[in-house]
Motif scaffolding. Sequence first.
Motif, PDB file in Angstrom:
ATOM      1  N   ARG A  44      23.976  -2.844  85.896  1.00 54.64           N
ATOM      2  CA  ARG A  44      22.647  -2.054  85.564  1.00 54.64           C
ATOM      3  C   ARG A  44      22.386  -1.107  87.049  1.00 54.64           C
ATOM      4  NH1 ARG A  44      21.274  -3.548  90.002  1.00 54.64           N
ATOM      5  NH2 ARG A  44      19.513  -2.208  89.959  1.00 54.64           N
ATOM      6  N   GLY A  45      21.556  -0.176  86.890  1.00 56.51           N
ATOM      7  CA  GLY A  45      21.498   0.680  87.722  1.00 56.51           C
ATOM      8  C   GLY A  45      21.988   2.071  87.617  1.00 56.51           C
ATOM      9  N   ALA A  46      21.216   3.143  87.622  1.00 53.97           N
ATOM     10  CA  ALA A  46      21.440   4.310  87.108  1.00 53.97           C
ATOM     11  C   ALA A  46      22.978   4.706  87.678  1.00 53.97           C
ATOM     12  CB  ALA A  46      20.380   5.474  87.862  1.00 53.97           C
ATOM     13  N   LEU A 151      25.081  -2.930  94.283  1.00 51.19           N
ATOM     14  CA  LEU A 151      25.050  -3.539  92.710  1.00 51.19           C
ATOM     15  C   LEU A 151      24.549  -2.236  91.655  1.00 51.19           C
ATOM     16  CD1 LEU A 151      23.825  -6.945  93.702  1.00 51.19           C
ATOM     17  CD2 LEU A 151      26.138  -6.563  92.621  1.00 51.19           C
ATOM     18  N   ALA A 152      23.989  -1.425  92.085  1.00 49.48           N
ATOM     19  CA  ALA A 152      23.140  -0.468  91.378  1.00 49.48           C
ATOM     20  C   ALA A 152      24.278   0.732  91.165  1.00 49.48           C
ATOM     21  CB  ALA A 152      21.998  -0.081  91.572  1.00 49.48           C
ATOM     22  N   ALA A 187      14.235  -9.863  94.224  1.00 51.30           N
ATOM     23  CA  ALA A 187      14.271 -11.228  94.878  1.00 51.30           C
ATOM     24  C   ALA A 187      15.869 -11.574  94.488  1.00 51.30           C
ATOM     25  CB  ALA A 187      13.580 -12.065  94.085  1.00 51.30           C
ATOM     26  N   ARG A 188      16.429 -11.309  93.334  1.00 49.11           N
ATOM     27  CA  ARG A 188      17.867 -11.747  92.981  1.00 49.11           C
ATOM     28  C   ARG A 188      18.920 -11.081  93.582  1.00 49.11           C
ATOM     29  NH1 ARG A 188      20.081 -11.514  88.506  1.00 49.11           N
ATOM     30  NH2 ARG A 188      18.884  -9.725  87.617  1.00 49.11           N
ATOM     31  N   LEU A 189      18.960  -9.729  93.660  1.00 48.10           N
ATOM     32  CA  LEU A 189      19.853  -8.809  93.919  1.00 48.10           C
ATOM     33  C   LEU A 189      19.867  -7.920  95.290  1.00 48.10           C
ATOM     34  CD1 LEU A 189      20.282  -7.088  90.468  1.00 48.10           C
ATOM     35  CD2 LEU A 189      21.370  -9.095  91.275  1.00 48.10           C
ATOM     36  N   VAL A 223      12.814   4.065  97.082  1.00 50.00           N
ATOM     37  CA  VAL A 223      13.245   3.609  95.762  1.00 50.00           C
ATOM     38  C   VAL A 223      14.508   4.485  95.162  1.00 50.00           C
ATOM     39  CG1 VAL A 223      10.939   3.124  95.350  1.00 50.00           C
ATOM     40  CG2 VAL A 223      11.632   5.286  94.679  1.00 50.00           C
ATOM     41  N   GLY A 224      15.142   4.055  94.220  1.00 47.00           N
ATOM     42  CA  GLY A 224      16.188   4.510  93.444  1.00 47.00           C
ATOM     43  C   GLY A 224      15.307   5.570  92.363  1.00 47.00           C
ATOM     44  N   ALA A 225      16.157   6.056  91.379  1.00 45.93           N
ATOM     45  CA  ALA A 225      15.673   6.753  90.172  1.00 45.93           C
ATOM     46  C   ALA A 225      16.571   6.428  89.103  1.00 45.93           C
ATOM     47  CB  ALA A 225      15.614   8.290  90.668  1.00 45.93           C
TER      48      ALA A 225
END
Length: 340
Positions: A44-46, A151-152, A187-189, A223-225
């Motif tokens: 996951r993650g763009a 991770l993204a 919280a998890r990643l 933040v990401g996008a």
Amino acid sequence: MRTIDWVDGGIELVDQTRLPHEFLRLRVTDPDALVDAVQRLAVRGAPALGVAGALGVALLATSTDSSEEVRSGARRLRDARPTAVNLSWGVDRALRQLDRGAQAVLTEALAVRDEDIAASVAMGENGAATLRELLPGRSIRAMTVCNAGGLAAVERGTALSVVQTLHEQGRLGHTLVTETRPLLQGARLTAWELRRMGAEHSVIVDSAGPFLLNRDYADAVLVGADRIAANGDTANKVGSFSLALAARQAGVPFLVVAPESSIDPETPGGDDIAVEERDASEVVAFDGIATAPEGTGALNPAFDVTPAELITAIVTENRVVRPGRGTPPVGTVPERPQDR
Ligand SMILES: CSC[C@H]1O[C@H](OP(=O)(O)O)[C@H](O)[C@@H]1O
């Protein structure tokens, strides 16, 4: 650590649904298994989706001689999640090489991977420099949404690459991590990545973010996008928009950090961005345990859209765009990786 990579003729990826308690690498040699991994957010993650899209086409092209089979498999992969433009961008970029043969497709997919690694480093440097300019002479306490770390992506990531660069420069203060319901990517990643980085941090519930900004608990929101429209309106994990509103109220910079491949000049504005609606069960249950009465419905938009005027800066590997400060809208720059 690489979140996703091409290894011995197949794709290897970290199964993010198992973190933070279990670190498990999945080996994917079946294109349908990759679609499943995308849809259940194992990957996951763009930016990571862009690389998954490109490597997925390489997997197809190296497993069949039928161009039609490759193209139909690519369509399924491209449609696996709608909001992050990187997925379709990565699929299309590799698919454009199909007529030159499977090796050309794989070479292009590996270039997408390598460009992502380099872009993450550059975004970290550009974002840290921007924050040092905006907030001179102080340690910077970040607030984050979701997970925009390695991770993204393939390594380092986007918004969290800025956090890591500040940490490496000795300029990072305490980081507040919004847990990011319903799937808890924060919280998890993000907490898992900050712990590995050795960066001080605390997890907060999402709804505490605006209040803590207003009480001066953070100096910047990063933040990401998933998709940046031509006018700079930005789709990102749900909860980003409310933090942008709160950041404006609190006078705190709100930075979007994303690769050029997250910019979509074909999408004029935020209202044109398709926002993924995920299953209601993610909202009214957790880990299989109901958190609402049986039969309770739920709305589950996976993203929201922040208008450009609430964004202090959009930081990519190539540039820093300041919407509303006289710089041209982010989608107007002619030369982008997509144009190759
Ligand atoms: C580095 S951009 C990652 C971006 O993707 C996340 O969404 P998801 O976990 O559903 O793939 C979130 O919007 C992050 O900002």
